[in-house]
Design a protein around this motif. Structure first.
Motif, PDB file in Angstrom:
ATOM      1  N   VAL A  19       0.859  -1.189   0.000  1.00 15.10           N
ATOM      2  CA  VAL A  19       0.000   0.000   0.000  1.00 15.10           C
ATOM      3  C   VAL A  19       0.890   1.232   0.000  1.00 15.10           C
ATOM      4  CG1 VAL A  19      -1.937   1.164   1.102  1.00 15.10           C
ATOM      5  CG2 VAL A  19      -1.637  -1.310   1.420  1.00 15.10           C
ATOM      6  N   CYS A  20       0.908   1.974  -1.113  1.00 10.91           N
ATOM      7  CA  CYS A  20       1.699   3.196  -1.212  1.00 10.91           C
ATOM      8  C   CYS A  20       0.868   4.373  -0.698  1.00 10.91           C
ATOM      9  CB  CYS A  20       2.139   3.438  -2.656  1.00 10.91           C
ATOM     10  SG  CYS A  20       3.143   2.095  -3.334  1.00 10.91           S
ATOM     11  N   CYS A  21       1.441   5.153   0.205  1.00 10.61           N
ATOM     12  CA  CYS A  21       0.691   6.231   0.857  1.00 10.61           C
ATOM     13  C   CYS A  21       1.413   7.561   0.708  1.00 10.61           C
ATOM     14  CB  CYS A  21       0.534   5.941   2.354  1.00 10.61           C
ATOM     15  SG  CYS A  21      -0.188   4.363   2.749  1.00 10.61           S
ATOM     16  N   TYR A  22       0.654   8.580   0.368  1.00  8.15           N
ATOM     17  CA  TYR A  22       1.159   9.940   0.379  1.00  8.15           C
ATOM     18  C   TYR A  22       0.041  10.851   0.857  1.00  8.15           C
ATOM     19  CZ  TYR A  22       2.985  14.454  -1.140  1.00  8.15           C
ATOM     20  OH  TYR A  22       3.413  15.756  -1.168  1.00  8.15           O
ATOM     21  N   ASN A  23       0.167  11.341   2.079  1.00  9.67           N
ATOM     22  CA  ASN A  23      -0.827  12.231   2.683  1.00  9.67           C
ATOM     23  C   ASN A  23      -2.230  11.609   2.678  1.00  9.67           C
ATOM     24  OD1 ASN A  23       1.231  14.066   3.031  1.00  9.67           O
ATOM     25  ND2 ASN A  23       0.631  15.374   1.324  1.00  9.67           N
ATOM     26  N   GLU A  24      -2.339  10.426   3.275  1.00 10.55           N
ATOM     27  CA  GLU A  24      -3.619   9.717   3.322  1.00 10.55           C
ATOM     28  C   GLU A  24      -4.133   9.560   4.747  1.00 10.55           C
ATOM     29  OE1 GLU A  24      -5.220   9.245   0.782  1.00 10.55           O
ATOM     30  OE2 GLU A  24      -3.929   8.819  -0.934  1.00 10.55           O
ATOM     31  N   ALA A  25      -3.787  10.498   5.624  1.00 10.55           N
ATOM     32  CA  ALA A  25      -4.180  10.387   7.024  1.00 10.55           C
ATOM     33  C   ALA A  25      -5.691  10.318   7.198  1.00 10.55           C
ATOM     34  CB  ALA A  25      -3.610  11.566   7.825  1.00 10.55           C
ATOM     35  N   HIS A  26      -6.447  10.977   6.336  1.00 11.21           N
ATOM     36  CA  HIS A  26      -7.903  11.005   6.469  1.00 11.21           C
ATOM     37  C   HIS A  26      -8.534   9.624   6.293  1.00 11.21           C
ATOM     38  CE1 HIS A  26      -6.990  15.257   5.584  1.00 11.21           C
ATOM     39  NE2 HIS A  26      -8.074  15.521   6.295  1.00 11.21           N
TER      40      HIS A  26
END
Length: 334
Positions: A19-26
């Motif tokens: 799972v690649c994440c960039y600014n997905e805190a929401h």
């Protein structure tokens, strides 16, 4: 195709969900909850490997909490390298014999993973998820995506990306090993995977609306990705420019001959036309030289700041004999 529904003979198989994440805190907490519910239904062993691609929101703090579970770990990149590089990091560090890529924005439903795994266990080497409807996307995003795929199909020869196939896919052992052997620095994962061949299936699905946050793929980002893919996988633009140059050269000779016969040669118009064509050619060649420069410099595709979570010290990676070439240094934090 007959899909297996018993778990007894496949329980030794090992899947890495990247799972690649960039600014997905929401969306990370809800995504993780739904993902784990889907994974608990699988007849195979699994791990979850998050790749934090330089997020500047609270994504890293949330991932530190999620990675307290024994089957969940995280690669924390030193900065935002882009999704293609983050996916390369997942490929290098995944321990499973197969990899499943999924985005954290909930547009790709985790509930579809068991169906993808069944097709893998039935003998498919690559399982692509193909968007049937894009109800969750804006009109501008749908149009730009349509143009993006049409452009690739025209310019990237027979290895073009199938229409509406995203990065939501499962890659089995044979194509995964082939990907790890490909040394490209300029990564265009959609094209690289399609170039491999192997037994592939496309499963249609409805793309949902984002669970929160904003899309990182605007029209300009898609244009940039399309250029990267074309330069990496096609010489058609160069070939077309060569043919255009030959045509213009022939027409120029005819024009000069005609003007000389009448004594009214206008060199200014001729120079302007040739100059415009040469400027186009220089820009085109510059794109290919730039891509070549990236390969020659051989800089790492990404750098790791830290890794944490899971059973990083206890488990042994199946691909340990072929250490990743893209990571210079790794620091483990428990």
């Amino acid at each position: 195709m007959k899909l297996p529904d018993r778990v007894d003979d496949v329980s030794a198989r090992f899947l890495s969900v990247v799972v690649c994440c960039y600014n997905e805190a929401h969306v990370l907490p809800e995504f993780h909850r739904r993902l784990m519910l889907a994974l608990h239904r699988l007849p195979v062993r699994y791990e979850v490997l998050y790749v934090n691609d330089g997020s500047v929101d609270d994504s890293l703090a949330i991932l530190e909490q999620l990675c307290r579970a024994p089957l969940v770990r995280c690669l924390n990149l030193s900065r935002n390298f882009g999704k293609e590089s983050a996916m390369a990091a997942g490929i290098d560090h995944a321990w499973g014999e197969a990899i499943l890529f999924i985005d954290a924005d909930l547009q790709d439903p985790p509930e579809l993973i068991p169906s993808m795994v069944r097709h893998w266990l039935a003998g498919c080497d690559i399982v692509n998820m193909q968007r049937h409807h894009r109800r969750g996307d804006t009109f501008g995003k749908r149009i730009s995506a349509l143009l993006y795929y049409r452009l690739l199909r025209v310019l990237v020869d027979k290895y073009a990306v199938p229409q509406d196939v995203s990065d939501f896919r499962l890659i089995g052992a044979a194509p995964l090993n082939a990907l790890r052997a490909m040394p490209e620095r300029a990564r265009f994962m959609k094209g690289m995977i399609n170039w491999l061949g192997f037994k592939t299936v496309e499963l249609p699905y409805d793309r949902m609306a984002r669970g929160g946050g904003q899309s990182k793929w605007g029209p300009l980002a898609l244009v940039d990705l399309a250029i990267e893919g074309i330069v990496a996988f096609s010489r058609k633009p160069l070939r077309w420019f060569s043919l255009l140059s030959a045509l213009v050269f022939g027409l120029t000779l005819l024009y000069i001959a005609g003007q000389l016969s009448t004594g009214s040669l206008n060199a200014h118009d001729l120079i302007l036309g040739m100059g415009a064509m040469l400027a186009l050619g220089i820009a085109l060649i510059g794109e290919y030289i730039g891509a070549t420069l990236s390969e020659v410099k051989r800089r790492p595709v990404y750098l790791l700041s830290s890794t944490f979570g899971g059973l990083a010290r206890q488990l042994k990676a199946p691909a340990e004999s072929a250490p990743p070439v893209s990571a210079l240094e790794e620091r483990e934090n428990r």
